[in-house]
Design a protein around this motif. Structure first.
Motif, PDB file in Angstrom:
ATOM      1  N   ASP A  33      -6.818   5.437  -5.643  1.00 28.37           N
ATOM      2  CA  ASP A  33      -7.904   4.552  -5.230  1.00 28.37           C
ATOM      3  C   ASP A  33      -7.933   3.296  -6.098  1.00 28.37           C
ATOM      4  N   LEU A  34      -8.777   2.345  -5.689  1.00 29.18           N
ATOM      5  CA  LEU A  34      -8.956   1.138  -6.495  1.00 29.18           C
ATOM      6  C   LEU A  34      -9.759   1.476  -7.739  1.00 29.18           C
ATOM      7  N   ILE A  35      -9.637   0.631  -8.761  1.00 27.59           N
ATOM      8  CA  ILE A  35     -10.405   0.865  -9.983  1.00 27.59           C
ATOM      9  C   ILE A  35     -11.672   0.035  -9.967  1.00 27.59           C
ATOM     10  N   PHE A  36     -11.513  -1.209  -9.517  1.00 25.76           N
ATOM     11  CA  PHE A  36     -12.625  -2.154  -9.598  1.00 25.76           C
ATOM     12  C   PHE A  36     -13.196  -2.395  -8.211  1.00 25.76           C
ATOM     13  N   HIS A  37     -14.479  -2.373  -8.099  1.00 28.83           N
ATOM     14  CA  HIS A  37     -15.118  -2.657  -6.811  1.00 28.83           C
ATOM     15  C   HIS A  37     -16.027  -3.872  -6.994  1.00 28.83           C
ATOM     16  N   ILE A  38     -15.497  -5.010  -6.626  1.00 32.00           N
ATOM     17  CA  ILE A  38     -16.245  -6.263  -6.772  1.00 32.00           C
ATOM     18  C   ILE A  38     -16.440  -6.838  -5.370  1.00 32.00           C
ATOM     19  N   LYS A  39     -17.684  -6.920  -4.943  1.00 28.61           N
ATOM     20  CA  LYS A  39     -17.979  -7.358  -3.568  1.00 28.61           C
ATOM     21  C   LYS A  39     -17.379  -8.722  -3.268  1.00 28.61           C
TER      22      LYS A  39
END
Ligand SMILES: NC(=O)c1ccc[n+]([C@@H]2O[C@H](COP(=O)([O-])OP(=O)(O)OC[C@H]3O[C@@H](n4cnc5c(N)ncnc54)[C@H](OP(=O)(O)O)[C@@H]3O)[C@@H](O)[C@H]2O)c1
Length: 171
Positions: A33-39
């Motif tokens: 999965d991704l590590i960073f979730h930045i809208k």
């Protein structure tokens, strides 16, 4: 001199563009999965790739909730991938056939696919996040920054993560 400059240009694709979000140590992912979730980064990704062909590895494809809308979803795998618009089984042949197209084709990950396309991509759209993530298991490949012109598109901050939208273009 002229001949070698010409052959260098012919070998390099004009129209493959890599797009990725990377941590301080080029971290890309963790357990599929991704590590960073930045809208704001998700929006930037959507806006930048909208209407284009996107190429991804089978593992990245499987990490998505579904097909990316309004883009031709091309998946790299040794086997046909159900639901994809197209499966690439012969990557070398795909690169050979598409490297002189006028269309901008986006390479959207993951680690294996970025590594395969790095030498062929004209542009790297990197969201550089100023945070390290210790548990990452997938990384963006190292590249020689002196061979690129770097443009800062935007800087921002979200949920204590400082990020920069940078575009590297091969000189
Ligand atoms: N931070 C970001 O911007 C970003 C973006 C995308 C993904 N990611 C992360 O990156 C991770 C996934 O990356 P990954 O490196 O593990 O996997 P990946 O690059 O997404 O996919 C690897 C798969 O692609 C296929 N493949 C690769 N090279 C091939 C070739 N030459 N010929 C045929 N098939 C080939 C194989 O599929 P088969 O096994 O089916 O043959 C291989 O298992 C996830 O954690 C994801 O969330 C991060």
């Amino acid at each position: 001199m002229k001949t070698s400059a010409l052959s260098k240009c012919q070998l390099r694709s004009k129209m493959f563009s890599i797009i990725a979000a990377i941590g301080k140590n080029k971290e890309l992912g963790h357990q599929g999965d991704l590590i960073f979730h930045i809208k704001e980064d998700m929006k930037y990704f959507r806006d930048t790739t909208n209407g284009h062909k996107v190429v991804m590895g089978r593992k990245t494809w499987e990490s998505l909730p579904g097909k990316l809308p309004n883009r031709k979803n091309i998946v790299v795998s040794c086997h046909p991938v159900e639901g994809a618009d197209f499966t690439i089984t012969d990557l070398e042949e795909f690169i050979k056939q598409n490297q002189n197209t006028d269309e901008e084709i986006f390479i959207i990950g993951g680690g294996m696919i970025y590594t395969s396309f790095l030498d062929h991509a004209k542009n790297l759209y990197l969201t550089e996040i100023d945070t390290a993530f210790r548990d990452a298991d997938t990384f963006f490949p190292n590249f020689d920054q002196t061979k690129y012109t770097k443009t800062i598109i935007k800087k921002g901050s979200e949920n204590d993560l400082n990020y920069t939208f940078a575009k590297y273009t091969k000189k």
